[in-house]
Structures are given as structure tokens and as C-alpha cells.
Design a protein around this motif. Structure first.
Motif, PDB file in Angstrom:
ATOM      1  N   SER A 144     -11.489   7.930  -5.819  1.00 47.18           N
ATOM      2  CA  SER A 144     -11.699   6.584  -5.293  1.00 47.18           C
ATOM      3  C   SER A 144     -10.784   5.585  -5.987  1.00 47.18           C
ATOM      4  N   SER A 204     -12.688  -1.017  -5.084  1.00 51.13           N
ATOM      5  CA  SER A 204     -12.364  -0.917  -3.670  1.00 51.13           C
ATOM      6  C   SER A 204     -13.355   0.036  -3.009  1.00 51.13           C
ATOM      7  N   GLN A 246       0.842  -1.193   0.000  1.00 51.14           N
ATOM      8  CA  GLN A 246       0.000   0.000   0.000  1.00 51.14           C
ATOM      9  C   GLN A 246       0.884   1.251   0.000  1.00 51.14           C
ATOM     10  N   ILE A 288      -4.471   9.348  -0.749  1.00 48.54           N
ATOM     11  CA  ILE A 288      -5.249   8.127  -0.602  1.00 48.54           C
ATOM     12  C   ILE A 288      -4.302   6.927  -0.658  1.00 48.54           C
ATOM     13  N   LYS A 295     -12.197   2.273  -0.855  1.00 53.33           N
ATOM     14  CA  LYS A 295     -11.357   3.401  -0.451  1.00 53.33           C
ATOM     15  C   LYS A 295     -11.706   4.620  -1.293  1.00 53.33           C
TER      16      LYS A 295
END
Length: 123
Positions: A43, A47, A22, A61, A49
């Protein structure tokens, strides 16, 4: 003793790889004039997220190195961008005049109230 050390090393490698997978992606979303756009939805594809750009159009992000980010904002054409291992990803959104014609604002059901202003005279 050697088995415990080997097991500990394997566990550490596993967690280290998960942490590396990540990346924190940062960037700025601008319009065609170079001005940052606040409130753009950012976004990660496939996902849950997501985040929103701040007042200057900046965002950050967490995303995988091979992820795709989607940028959407009312009045602009949505855009997808591949992270491709980058940590800085700046985007320029193009205006979409077609969607601006589709926005309708109504005031149906709103009651108008008149307030009385009382004035008092001084003698």
C-alpha cells in the motif's frame, strides 16, 4: 488568437505534470531464501492505493516519486520503503516468529456430519 494558444499551452502543461507525478512502481517481494511471497499487501502510505502480490511475489502500483510503500504479510515483519523516484523496488521481508505464536485457529460452532456410504453387492 495568441491568448487561446497560450491558454491551451498552459492547460497542456498542467495535465502533463499531473500525468508525470504518478509513476508505476513494479517489484518483487521475497523471503530471506529468495522465494517470492504471494499475497503480500502493498500500500501507498497516507493513501487508499493498495495491491496484493501475485503467485510469484510480483506487484505493480501507481505512486508518486516521493511516496512511501508499506509491505505487510502475516508471519513477517512489516516494512516501509521510500520510492525516491525509482520505478523498480524489490523487497525482502524478514520472518517474525513472535506473530506466528499469536495465530489461533478454532473449530467452535462447526457441526460434524457423518455421511453413510451405501454399498451394493454384485451377484
Amino acid at each position: 488568437m495568441k491568448r487561446k494558444l497560450l491558454l491551451f499551452s498552459v492547460i497542456c502543461l498542467f495535465f502533463a505534470q499531473a500525468a508525470i507525478a504518478q509513476n508505476l512502481i513494479k517489484g518483487v517481494v521475497k523471503d530471506t531464501k529468495g522465494v517470492g511471497i504471494p499475497g503480500v499487501s502493498v500500500s501507498v502510505a497516507n493513501s487508499k492505493k493498495a495491491t496484493v502480490t501475485d503467485f510469484e511475489g510480483k506487484y505493480s502500483i501507481p505512486a508518486a516519486a516521493d511516496a512511501t510503500l508499506t509491505f505487510t504479510y502475516l508471519g513477517y515483519i512489516s516494512q516501509n520503503a521510500d520510492v525516491a523516484g525509482k520505478t523498480q523496488l524489490d523487497i525482502t521481508l524478514q520472518e517474525d516468529s513472535k506473530t506466528l505464536g499469536e495465530v489461533v485457529v478454532t473449530a467452535i460452532g462447526i457441526k460434524q456430519q457423518k455421511k453413510k456410504l451405501v454399498m451394493q453387492r454384485r451377484k
